[in-house]
Design a protein around this motif. Structure first.
Motif, short mmCIF file in Angstrom:
data_model
loop_
_atom_site.label_atom_id
_atom_site.label_comp_id
_atom_site.label_asym_id
_atom_site.label_seq_id
_atom_site.Cartn_x
_atom_site.Cartn_y
_atom_site.Cartn_z
N ASP A 146 0.87 -1.18 0.00
CA ASP A 146 0.00 0.00 0.00
C ASP A 146 0.90 1.23 0.00
O ASP A 146 1.64 1.48 0.94
CB ASP A 146 -0.90 0.01 1.24
CG ASP A 146 -1.87 1.18 1.24
OD1 ASP A 146 -1.95 1.88 0.20
OD2 ASP A 146 -2.53 1.41 2.27
N TYR A 147 0.86 2.00 -1.08
CA TYR A 147 1.74 3.16 -1.23
C TYR A 147 1.08 4.46 -0.78
O TYR A 147 1.72 5.50 -0.78
CB TYR A 147 2.17 3.29 -2.69
CG TYR A 147 2.91 2.09 -3.22
CD1 TYR A 147 4.27 1.93 -3.02
CD2 TYR A 147 2.24 1.10 -3.94
CE1 TYR A 147 4.95 0.83 -3.50
CE2 TYR A 147 2.91 -0.01 -4.44
CZ TYR A 147 4.25 -0.13 -4.21
OH TYR A 147 4.92 -1.23 -4.70
N CYS A 148 -0.18 4.42 -0.42
CA CYS A 148 -0.91 5.67 -0.13
C CYS A 148 -1.42 5.74 1.30
O CYS A 148 -2.37 6.47 1.59
CB CYS A 148 -2.10 5.82 -1.11
SG CYS A 148 -1.63 5.87 -2.85
N TRP A 149 -0.82 4.98 2.19
CA TRP A 149 -1.36 4.94 3.55
C TRP A 149 -1.09 6.22 4.34
O TRP A 149 -1.83 6.56 5.27
CB TRP A 149 -0.79 3.75 4.30
CG TRP A 149 0.71 3.81 4.50
CD1 TRP A 149 1.67 3.42 3.64
CD2 TRP A 149 1.39 4.31 5.65
NE1 TRP A 149 2.91 3.64 4.15
CE2 TRP A 149 2.77 4.18 5.41
CE3 TRP A 149 0.96 4.86 6.88
CZ2 TRP A 149 3.72 4.58 6.33
CZ3 TRP A 149 1.92 5.25 7.79
CH2 TRP A 149 3.29 5.11 7.52
N ASP A 150 -0.04 7.00 4.00
CA ASP A 150 0.27 8.22 4.75
C ASP A 150 0.27 9.45 3.84
O ASP A 150 0.98 10.41 4.08
CB ASP A 150 1.62 8.10 5.44
CG ASP A 150 2.76 7.87 4.44
OD1 ASP A 150 2.48 7.54 3.28
OD2 ASP A 150 3.93 8.02 4.84
N VAL A 151 -0.52 9.40 2.77
CA VAL A 151 -0.58 10.51 1.81
C VAL A 151 -1.88 11.28 2.04
O VAL A 151 -2.95 10.69 2.26
CB VAL A 151 -0.50 9.99 0.36
CG1 VAL A 151 -0.61 11.15 -0.64
CG2 VAL A 151 0.80 9.23 0.16
N GLU A 152 -1.81 12.62 1.98
CA GLU A 152 -2.99 13.44 2.20
C GLU A 152 -3.97 13.33 1.02
O GLU A 152 -5.16 13.12 1.20
CB GLU A 152 -2.57 14.90 2.41
CG GLU A 152 -1.76 15.12 3.69
CD GLU A 152 -1.41 16.56 3.88
OE1 GLU A 152 -1.82 17.41 3.04
OE2 GLU A 152 -0.73 16.88 4.87
N ASP A 153 -3.46 13.52 -0.18
CA ASP A 153 -4.34 13.46 -1.36
C ASP A 153 -4.44 12.00 -1.83
O ASP A 153 -3.75 11.57 -2.75
CB ASP A 153 -3.75 14.35 -2.46
CG ASP A 153 -4.72 14.52 -3.63
OD1 ASP A 153 -5.83 13.96 -3.56
OD2 ASP A 153 -4.34 15.18 -4.62
N LYS A 154 -5.31 11.25 -1.18
CA LYS A 154 -5.41 9.82 -1.46
C LYS A 154 -5.99 9.53 -2.84
O LYS A 154 -5.64 8.54 -3.48
CB LYS A 154 -6.25 9.13 -0.38
CG LYS A 154 -5.51 8.90 0.92
CD LYS A 154 -6.33 8.06 1.84
CE LYS A 154 -5.54 7.67 3.09
NZ LYS A 154 -4.42 6.78 2.78
#
Length: 222
Positions: A146-154
């Motif tokens: 999962d590359y988007c677990w800590d990204v604001e703009d999911k």
């Protein structure tokens, strides 16, 4: 050093004359004498099928180039993963060298070169088996990461992640199929080269045996 082999009636006698002036140990002298012997370095036309070795060797070269070409497109996600270990690079190197040796052995069928071809194809078979395992593991990690677990703009991240994973999965599946193909090619070439060496050895013994028998049965005159 000279190495003489005499075979008669199921008995083989090996005579080794060492070179006292040589700095090499006896075992190295024996290997040197065998490698530089006329039989080992002589060309045997028809020993391997040139068309078959050229075609299968070209397949090995192409798979090696694919591995080397797709290696820079990978980024390491954690220590000791596929990209961190550089699996694509050393797999590509082994496959490329094996293909070149196979093509050369078909064009110039030296006995020693055919024997080295057997070794390289066995090494390529082992490397292919390891490569299949590593590509399968990398494919499983690509699917589960999962590359988007800590990204604001999911939303944007998930969109990019979809294409990135799709590209990596396509690469892994393609290389997995090619590695399986190369495994079968390397095994086939190993069998062909071993059979060629066995046929050459049997023919050499059949040609030399009558002469050796005549020498052994002749008594020196007093």
């Amino acid at each position: 050093m000279s190495v003489t082999v005499v075979k008669d009636k199921g008995v083989t006698m090996i005579t080794v004359v060492s070179d006292v002036k040589s700095m090499l140990p006896p075992l190295c002298q024996i290997l040197k004498a065998l490698c530089y012997s006329p039989r080992c370095c002589s060309v045997r036309p028809g020993m391997l099928q040139t068309g078959v070795t050229a075609a299968l060797g070209t397949v090995q070269i192409l798979v090696g180039l694919f591995n080397l070409g797709l290696g820079p497109g990978r980024t390491s996600q954690h220590p000791r993963d596929f990209a961190d270990l550089g699996v694509a690079y050393w797999l590509g190197g082994v496959f490329l060298v094996t293909g070149l040796v196979t093509v050369l052995a078909g064009q110039f069928p030296f006995v020693c070169l055919v024997g080295f071809t057997v070794f390289m194809n066995l090494l390529a078979s082992l490397s292919s088996t390891i490569g299949i395992v590593m590509y399968s593991m990398d494919l499983g990690e690509v699917i589960s990461d999962d590359y988007c677990w800590d990204v604001e703009d999911k939303d944007s991240c998930i969109y990019m992640e979809f294409f990135y994973k799709r590209m990596l999965k396509a690469m892994d599946i393609t290389m997995l199929i090619l590695t399986v193909l190369l495994l079968s090619v390397s095994i086939s070439l190993s069998v062909l080269a071993i059979r060629a060496l066995c046929r050459k050895t049997e023919k050499s013994f059949r040609d030399v045996e009558p002469e050796l028998t005549e020498v052994l049965l002749t008594k020196p005159e007093p």
